[in-house]
Design an enzyme around this catalytic site. Structure first.
Site, PDB file in Angstrom:
ATOM      1  N   HIS A  72     -13.543  49.993  75.224  1.00  0.00           N
ATOM      2  CA  HIS A  72     -13.455  48.494  74.489  1.00  0.00           C
ATOM      3  C   HIS A  72     -13.582  48.699  73.052  1.00  0.00           C
ATOM      4  O   HIS A  72     -14.326  49.770  72.778  1.00  0.00           O
ATOM      5  CB  HIS A  72     -14.484  47.477  74.897  1.00  0.00           C
ATOM      6  CG  HIS A  72     -14.559  47.085  76.437  1.00  0.00           C
ATOM      7  ND1 HIS A  72     -15.193  47.988  77.284  1.00  0.00           N
ATOM      8  CD2 HIS A  72     -14.220  46.006  77.001  1.00  0.00           C
ATOM      9  CE1 HIS A  72     -15.398  47.428  78.310  1.00  0.00           C
ATOM     10  NE2 HIS A  72     -14.440  46.237  78.268  1.00  0.00           N
ATOM     11  N   ASP A  75     -17.234  49.514  72.250  1.00  0.00           N
ATOM     12  CA  ASP A  75     -18.036  50.660  72.950  1.00  0.00           C
ATOM     13  C   ASP A  75     -18.072  51.723  71.930  1.00  0.00           C
ATOM     14  O   ASP A  75     -19.052  52.380  72.069  1.00  0.00           O
ATOM     15  CB  ASP A  75     -17.189  51.220  73.976  1.00  0.00           C
ATOM     16  CG  ASP A  75     -17.102  49.933  75.244  1.00  0.00           C
ATOM     17  OD1 ASP A  75     -17.948  49.002  75.048  1.00  0.00           O
ATOM     18  OD2 ASP A  75     -16.107  50.230  75.844  1.00  0.00           O
TER      19      ASP A  75
END
Ligand code: XUL
Ligand code: CO
Length: 442
Positions: free
Chosen positions: A107, A110
Site C-alpha cells: 500500500h 506502507d
C-alpha cells in the site's frame, strides 16, 4: 538528520534460504519448494509466483485491539519517518532476497508514513518510490501489485470512494492516482482495490444505490487514468464480506463479478481471492477461486488461513496441504496465473517476536503451496480424477442430454421424457471416494 541507506544488516546470521529436500533437519531450508524444479511445463517458481506483503511483514507491530506493540523490529526504530522508511525498505529487500521470493506488494503508506499534508505525503512517496526502483534494479525483485490504503486514516471512517462527502472522494482519488503512478514507475503487473471501508455500518443512514454508483464511477476513472498513463497490467478487486465495515460492497466473488458486469468493467478488472476473506463469506477458498475462474476473472491470490474456532480475519500463514491441494486443482485447471501470483497476506502471531519468525512463517507457507501444487499436478496428470468427474455428466454427452445442453428441447419435452423413463436410478456422488483419491497424492 542525516539519512543513512543500505549499510545495516537486519537479519544477521540468516543467509539465503535454499531447497534441501525432505530429509533435511534445517528449519531455515525449503523441504518442498524447489524454484527451478519442473512441474509439467513450468518451473515451481513460474507456477507459484510468490509475493511478500509489505504491510504485514515489515510494518506490522503486533499491536491488537487489546494490547500494545510486541514486534520491536530494528527497522521500525528510528524517530525520523524518512529514515524509518529507508530502513524498512532495506530490511524488506534483505528479507525478500534472502528468502528468494520474486515479488512484493504494498500500500502507498506502507512504504512511508503519511505526512501532515497531502503535499508532504506525496513528496515522501516520490522519494521512497525512487529508492524502491533502485532496490528492485539491484536485486531483481519485482512489484506484483500496488494499492492505496483507503481505510486506516480517520477521514475514511465513512468510506473512501463511497463516502457521502464528495471532498473525501476527491482525497481518495488523489491517493489512488499517486499509487497508480508509483505502480507504473515500479513496473507493477497489477493494481489492487480492496474496499475495507466501502460499505455501511447502518443501512439507516446509507443510500446504497448511490454509493455503489459512485464506486463504479471511481473505478472507471482509475482505469482510464491508469490506461492513459502507461499501466498495462491487471486491475484487481479483492472481495471481503465484512471487517472492518459491517457490510462491505465487495462481499464475495459472485457479488463483485455481477457488479463488474453491471458496470461494464470486466475487460480491465479481475479478482484477487483471499483465503480468509472467502471463509468469512462462508465459502471455501476453492469455491471463490472457481467462481472467479469460471468467469475468466481469476487474477491473483492472497494467501493465508483463518482459524476454525473463531470467525474473524486472523491472517495466519497457510499450513493445510489438503485444503490447498483443492485450491491448486482449481488454479491449474484454470491455466495458472498470468499477471497475478500468490501474495502472503499473512502475519506472524503477536507473540512471534524474533525476526527469524518471518522466515519460518514464509518457509512454511511456501512449502505448503509447493506440496499442494505437486499433488494437484499429479492428480490431474496421472489419476482418474478428471475422467471420473466427467463421467458423472455422461448423460449429457449424447442423445437427449446433449440436445438439452444445446437448447434443442422444451420443458414439455423434458416432462414427456420423465413420463417415459420413470423414477431415475440412484447414482452415488462418491464424495469419500474423491476425498480418498486426493489424499493419496498429498
Ligand atoms: C485486508 C486485506 C488487505 C488487502 C490490500 O483484509 O486483505 O491487506 O489485501 O488492501
Ligand atoms: Co488481502
Amino acid at each position: 538528520m542525516k539519512i543513512t541507506l543500505g549499510d545495516k544488516e537486519f537479519f544477521k546470521g540468516i543467509g539465503a534460504i535454499r531447497y534441501e529436500g525432505t530429509e533435511t533437519d534445517n528449519p531455515l531450508a525449503f523441504r518442498y519448494y524447489n524454484p527451478s524444479q519442473k512441474v509439467g511445463k513450468k518451473t515451481m517458481q513460474e507456477h507459484l509466483r510468490f509475493a511478500v506483503a509489505y504491510w504485514h511483514s515489515f510494518c506490522g507491530s503486533g499491536a491488537d485491539p487489546f494490547g500494545a506493540p510486541t514486534h520491536h523490529f530494528p527497522w521500525l526504530g528510528s524517530d525520523d519517518p524518512m529514515q524509518r522508511a529507508y530502513d524498512k525498505m532495506d530490511a524488506a529487500f534483505e528479507f525478500i532476497t534472502k528468502i528468494g521470493i520474486p515479488f512484493y506488494c504494498f500500500h502507498d503508506y506502507d512504504l512511508v508514513e503519511e505526512g501532515s499534508t497531502l503535499r508532504e505525503s506525496s513528496r515522501r512517496l516520490e522519494q521512497i518510490v525512487a529508492y524502491a526502483a533502485k532496490k528492485q534494479k539491484a536485486s531483481g525483485v519485482k512489484l506484483m501489485w500496488g494499492t492505496a490504503n483507503l481505510f486506516s486514516h480517520p477521514r475514511y471512517m465513512n468510506g473512501a470512494a463511497t463516502n457521502p462527502d464528495f471532498e473525501v472522494v476527491c482525497y481518495a482519488a488523489t491517493q489512488v492516482k499517486n499509487a497508480i503512478d508509483a505502480t507504473v514507475e515500479l513496473g507493477g503487473s497489477n493494481y489492487v482495490f480492496w474496499g475495507g471501508r466501502e460499505g455501511y455500518l447502518s443501512l439507516l443512514n446509507t443510500d446504497m444505490k448511490r454509493e455503489q454508483e459512485h464506486l463504479a464511477m471511481f473505478l472507471r476513472m482509475a482505469r482510464d487514468y491508469g490506461r492513459k498513463n502507461g499501466f498495462k497490467g491487471t486491475f484487481l478487486i479483492e472481495p471481503k464480506p465484512m471487517e472492518p465495515t459491517k457490510h462491505q460492497y465487495d462481499f464475495d466473488a459472485a457479488t463483485v463479478l455481477s457488479f463488474l458486469r453491471q458496470h461494464d468493467l470486466l475487460a480491465d478488472f479481475k479478482l484477487n481471492i483471499e483465503v480468509n476473506h472467502a471463509t468469512l463469506a462462508q465459502h471455501t477458498f476453492q469455491h471463490e477461486l472457481q467462481v472467479a475462474a469460471d468467469a475468466g476473472a481469476l487474477g491473483s491470490m492472497d494467501a493465508n488461513r483463518g482459524d476454525y474456532q473463531n470467525g474473524w480475519d486472523t491472517d495466519q500463514f497457510p499450513n493445510n496441504v489438503t485444503e490447498l491441494t483443492e485450491a491448486m486443482l482449481v488454479l491449474v485447471q484454470a491455466g495458472g496465473f498470468r499477471t497475478g501470483g500468490i501474495n502472503f497476506d499473512a502475519k506472524i502471531r503477536r507473540n512471534s517476536t524474533d525476526p527469524a519468525d518471518l522466515f519460518y512463517a514464509h518457509i512454511g507457507g511456501m512449502d505448503t503451496f509447493a506440496r499442494a501444487l505437486l499433488a494437484a499436478h499429479e492428480i490431474l496428470a496421472s489419476s482418474a480424477y478428471l475422467k471420473l468427474r466427467k463421467e458423472r455428466y455422461a448423460s449429457f454427452d449424447a442423445g437427449n442430454g446433449r440436445k438439452f445442453e444445446r437448447g434443442q428441447l422444451t420443458l414439455d419435452a423434458l416432462a414427456a421424457l420423465a413420463g417415459k423413463n420413470g423414477e431415475p436410478a440412484q447414482r452415488s456422488g462418491r464424495q469419500e471416494y474423491y476425498e480418498n483419491l486426493l489424499s493419496r497424492f498429498v
